[in-house]
Design a protein around this motif. Structure first.
Motif, short mmCIF file in Angstrom:
data_model
loop_
_atom_site.label_atom_id
_atom_site.label_comp_id
_atom_site.label_asym_id
_atom_site.label_seq_id
_atom_site.Cartn_x
_atom_site.Cartn_y
_atom_site.Cartn_z
N ALA A 178 0.84 -1.22 0.00
CA ALA A 178 0.00 0.00 0.00
C ALA A 178 0.87 1.26 0.00
O ALA A 178 0.66 2.17 0.80
CB ALA A 178 -0.97 -0.02 1.18
N ILE A 179 1.81 1.31 -0.91
CA ILE A 179 2.84 2.35 -0.83
C ILE A 179 2.32 3.75 -1.13
O ILE A 179 2.94 4.73 -0.72
CB ILE A 179 4.05 2.03 -1.74
CG1 ILE A 179 3.64 1.88 -3.19
CG2 ILE A 179 4.77 0.80 -1.24
CD1 ILE A 179 4.81 1.68 -4.13
N CYS A 180 1.20 3.90 -1.80
CA CYS A 180 0.69 5.26 -2.06
C CYS A 180 -0.22 5.74 -0.94
O CYS A 180 -0.72 6.86 -0.98
CB CYS A 180 -0.01 5.34 -3.41
SG CYS A 180 -1.70 4.69 -3.43
N ARG A 190 -9.63 -6.21 -6.83
CA ARG A 190 -9.98 -4.90 -6.28
C ARG A 190 -8.74 -4.28 -5.64
O ARG A 190 -7.81 -4.99 -5.27
CB ARG A 190 -11.07 -5.02 -5.20
CG ARG A 190 -12.39 -5.55 -5.67
CD ARG A 190 -13.03 -4.71 -6.77
NE ARG A 190 -13.23 -3.32 -6.42
CZ ARG A 190 -14.40 -2.80 -6.05
NH1 ARG A 190 -15.46 -3.56 -6.00
NH2 ARG A 190 -14.49 -1.51 -5.78
N LEU A 191 -8.78 -2.97 -5.51
CA LEU A 191 -7.79 -2.28 -4.69
C LEU A 191 -8.39 -2.16 -3.30
O LEU A 191 -9.46 -1.55 -3.13
CB LEU A 191 -7.48 -0.89 -5.25
CG LEU A 191 -6.84 -0.86 -6.64
CD1 LEU A 191 -6.64 0.59 -7.09
CD2 LEU A 191 -5.50 -1.61 -6.65
N SER A 192 -7.71 -2.72 -2.31
CA SER A 192 -8.32 -2.74 -0.97
C SER A 192 -8.45 -1.35 -0.37
O SER A 192 -9.24 -1.14 0.54
CB SER A 192 -7.54 -3.67 -0.04
OG SER A 192 -6.24 -3.19 0.20
N CYS A 193 -7.70 -0.39 -0.91
CA CYS A 193 -7.82 0.98 -0.39
C CYS A 193 -9.07 1.68 -0.89
O CYS A 193 -9.43 2.75 -0.38
CB CYS A 193 -6.59 1.81 -0.74
SG CYS A 193 -6.43 2.23 -2.50
N CYS A 205 -1.97 -2.65 -3.19
CA CYS A 205 -2.98 -3.14 -2.25
C CYS A 205 -3.96 -4.07 -2.96
O CYS A 205 -5.07 -4.29 -2.47
CB CYS A 205 -3.72 -1.98 -1.60
SG CYS A 205 -4.72 -1.03 -2.78
N HIS A 206 -3.53 -4.62 -4.09
CA HIS A 206 -4.38 -5.49 -4.91
C HIS A 206 -4.80 -6.74 -4.14
O HIS A 206 -3.96 -7.44 -3.58
CB HIS A 206 -3.57 -5.87 -6.16
CG HIS A 206 -4.29 -6.73 -7.14
ND1 HIS A 206 -3.65 -7.31 -8.21
CD2 HIS A 206 -5.58 -7.12 -7.25
CE1 HIS A 206 -4.50 -8.01 -8.93
NE2 HIS A 206 -5.69 -7.91 -8.36
#
Ligand code: FES
Length: 106
Positions: free
Chosen positions: A37-39, A83-86, A48-49
């Motif tokens: 989740a680097i961003c 999905r992106l978990s964020c 965050c995939h």
């Protein structure tokens, strides 16, 4: 609390008591092997995939244009489950949600 069941990159299944109103990423990021989740949740990195279990896909909001764009060029993209978990906010209706952290892109 909302219970999430997360399978990490090493195949370990972990139950997480998640806080509503925060994203899935914010709730699982301290787990080892749960994605970098680097961003920080800005829909700009795809680290965050996750794959949402198929039975949960219809219960989630659809991907935004930006989320789709971040995911679709990855080799590990699953058109149904990625999905992106964020980008998913935890709500009571997600109690019991199962997801698997996507592998690292090589
Ligand atoms: S944390 Fe970077 S896209 Fe989700």
């Amino acid at each position: 609390m909302v219970k999430l069941v997360v399978t990490d990159k090493d195949g370990r299944e972990v139950a997480v008591d998640a806080r509503g109103g925060l994203s899935i990423m914010e709730n699982i990021r301290l787990l080892p092997r749960s994605g970098e989740a680097i961003c920080g949740g800005m829909c700009a990195c795809a680290t965050c995939h996750v794959y949402v279990d198929a039975e949960w896909v219809p219960k989630l909001p659809r991907r935004s244009f930006e989320e789709q764009g971040m995911l679709q060029d990855h080799a590990s993209f699953d058109p149904q489950r990625s999905r992106l978990s964020c980008q998913i906010v935890v709500r009571d209706t997600l109690d019991g949600l199962r997801l698997t952290v996507a592998p690292d892109e090589s």
